[in-house]
Scaffold this motif. Structure first.
Motif, mmCIF file in Angstrom:
data_model
loop_
_atom_site.group_PDB
_atom_site.id
_atom_site.type_symbol
_atom_site.label_atom_id
_atom_site.label_comp_id
_atom_site.label_asym_id
_atom_site.label_seq_id
_atom_site.Cartn_x
_atom_site.Cartn_y
_atom_site.Cartn_z
ATOM 1 N N LYS A 53 -42.550 28.149 -3.390
ATOM 2 C CA LYS A 53 -43.408 28.697 -4.445
ATOM 3 C C LYS A 53 -42.592 29.547 -5.418
ATOM 4 C CE LYS A 53 -47.006 27.533 -4.284
ATOM 5 N NZ LYS A 53 -47.573 26.193 -4.604
ATOM 6 N N GLN A 81 -41.326 29.074 -9.965
ATOM 7 C CA GLN A 81 -41.309 30.062 -11.045
ATOM 8 C C GLN A 81 -40.047 29.983 -11.899
ATOM 9 O OE1 GLN A 81 -44.263 31.520 -11.272
ATOM 10 N NE2 GLN A 81 -44.661 30.368 -9.380
ATOM 11 N N THR A 121 -45.587 36.523 -7.398
ATOM 12 C CA THR A 121 -45.773 35.298 -6.614
ATOM 13 C C THR A 121 -45.615 35.603 -5.136
ATOM 14 O OG1 THR A 121 -44.952 33.903 -8.416
ATOM 15 C CG2 THR A 121 -44.893 32.961 -6.201
ATOM 16 N N LYS A 155 -48.642 37.279 -3.476
ATOM 17 C CA LYS A 155 -49.807 36.438 -3.200
ATOM 18 C C LYS A 155 -49.905 36.076 -1.713
ATOM 19 C CE LYS A 155 -50.516 32.924 -5.862
ATOM 20 N NZ LYS A 155 -50.249 31.703 -6.685
#
Length: 349
Positions: free
Chosen positions: A139, A143, A300, A303
């Motif tokens: 993840k 970015q 990120t 999260k």
């Protein structure tokens, strides 16, 4: 200054176009449209899978799941083991899933005939947490590059039926899309295995990948040999790197992960830059791009704070913060990145 300003504007424009295309392209996939973990059940025989060294022998079974109405449903699937290091060191080898043509229609797997299923190395919460951290690394990669593998967390009920009774495990896992799907989203083709000279790779994307690898402390990769990197190619363009397999990174810090003996580090949590030397202007621009994305990258990470114990999450966050501290210190940046790059004659004045 004019030259730097022009390149900076061009780079920013290219990044915005890439991110915009990424968003519109990836909205079409059902499986990866949600970040809510998917509950799956698989029954198989791990002894047979681990014992088979063939890339063409698959073992048939079913994936069970609940459909949109909450009723039990299933799709047929063929499994085989993959991954040399994890196959040798782990009880649960990562799996390759092949879904027969047409079998996934009107299921969460529609549009995905081939998937990788990443499993924890062993049973236990600590190994489930390592899977979460590797998923988080994917993840984070989203970015910094518009070219990435989509992933989805899985709550997996796995029954290993080596005998009549079998044994059932509750595992945290994630699925990874096939590289052909990634290529399709970007109207590109995949590059077969083989050596690729650094000058044939998109320099901006390669440099961003180099920085990312340093950020998560990953030394287990190579663009040149396509080790833990897949290459895409568009007509009349340079190769595009897409990184994967981050379990040997310092960010994940798996107990079985050790650096190659030819590297000057003793443990994977020690950062070592393995990027090719690029011109200073581009290097500074990529550095600035990462610094501008610091809050986005850390957001990120935040999260997924609920998926790890607080101490382990803070350790992961601090590991990333150390990377940004290096970028912010000109002395550290020059010593650990700018002057540590691998010389290949690519530097332009």
């Amino acid at each position: 200054m004019l030259r730097i300003s022009f390149i900076a504007k061009a780079l920013t424009f290219a990044l915005l176009i890439g991110l915009s295309f990424r968003t519109s392209a990836y909205q079409k996939d059902i499986l990866f449209s949600s970040e809510i973990p998917l509950d799956l059940e698989i029954v198989t025989n791990f002894k047979l899978i681990k014992g088979s060294k063939s890339d063409t022998v698959f073992f048939p079974t079913f994936i069970k799941f609940k459909n949109e109405e909450g009723k039990q449903d299933s799709v047929p699937v063929n499994l085989r083991g993959r991954g040399n290091s994890r196959r040798a060191q782990c009880f649960f080898t990562p799996l390759w899933l092949k879904i027969p043509k047409g079998a996934s229609k009107n299921t969460p797997f529609e549009g995905n005939r081939s998937l990788k299923l990443v499993l924890p190395c062993q049973e236990g919460e600590s190994f489930n947490h390592l899977i979460v951290k590797e998923y988080m690394a994917y993840k984070l990669y989203e970015q910094v590059s518009p070219y990435f593998f989509q992933t989805r967390l899985i709550n997996l009920t796995l029954t290993d039926r080596q005998n009549k009774k079998g044994k059932t495990y509750a595992l945290t896992a994630f699925v990874l899309e096939d590289v052909d799907n990634v290529a399709g989203y970007h109207e590109a083709k995949t590059k077969d295995s083989g050596l690729i000279l650094p000058q044939l790779i998109n320099d901006t994307l390669a440099l961003k990948q180099d920085f990312f690898a340093f950020m998560i402390g990953n030394t287990d990769w190579s663009n040149t040999t396509q080790h833990n990197v897949k290459m895409l190619i568009k007509e009349d363009e340079k190769y595009i790197p897409v990184a994967y397999d981050f379990d040997y990174s310092g960010f994940v810090n798996a107990p079985y992960a050790i650096p190659y003996d030819y590297l000057p580090i003793k443990k994977v949590t020690e950062r070592f830059y393995r990027g090719i030397c690029r011109n200073e202007t581009l290097t500074q621009l990529v550095k600035s791009d990462f610094l501008q994305r610091e809050s986005q990258i850390l957001a990120t990470l935040e999260k997924y704070i609920s998926l790890l114990p607080s101490a382990e999450f803070e350790s992961s966050r601090n590991y990333l913060m150390d990377f940004f501290s290096i970028l912010k210190s000109e002395t550290s940046f020059q010593a650990q990145i700018a002057n540590a790059c691998q010389k290949y004659g690519l530097i332009e004045n």
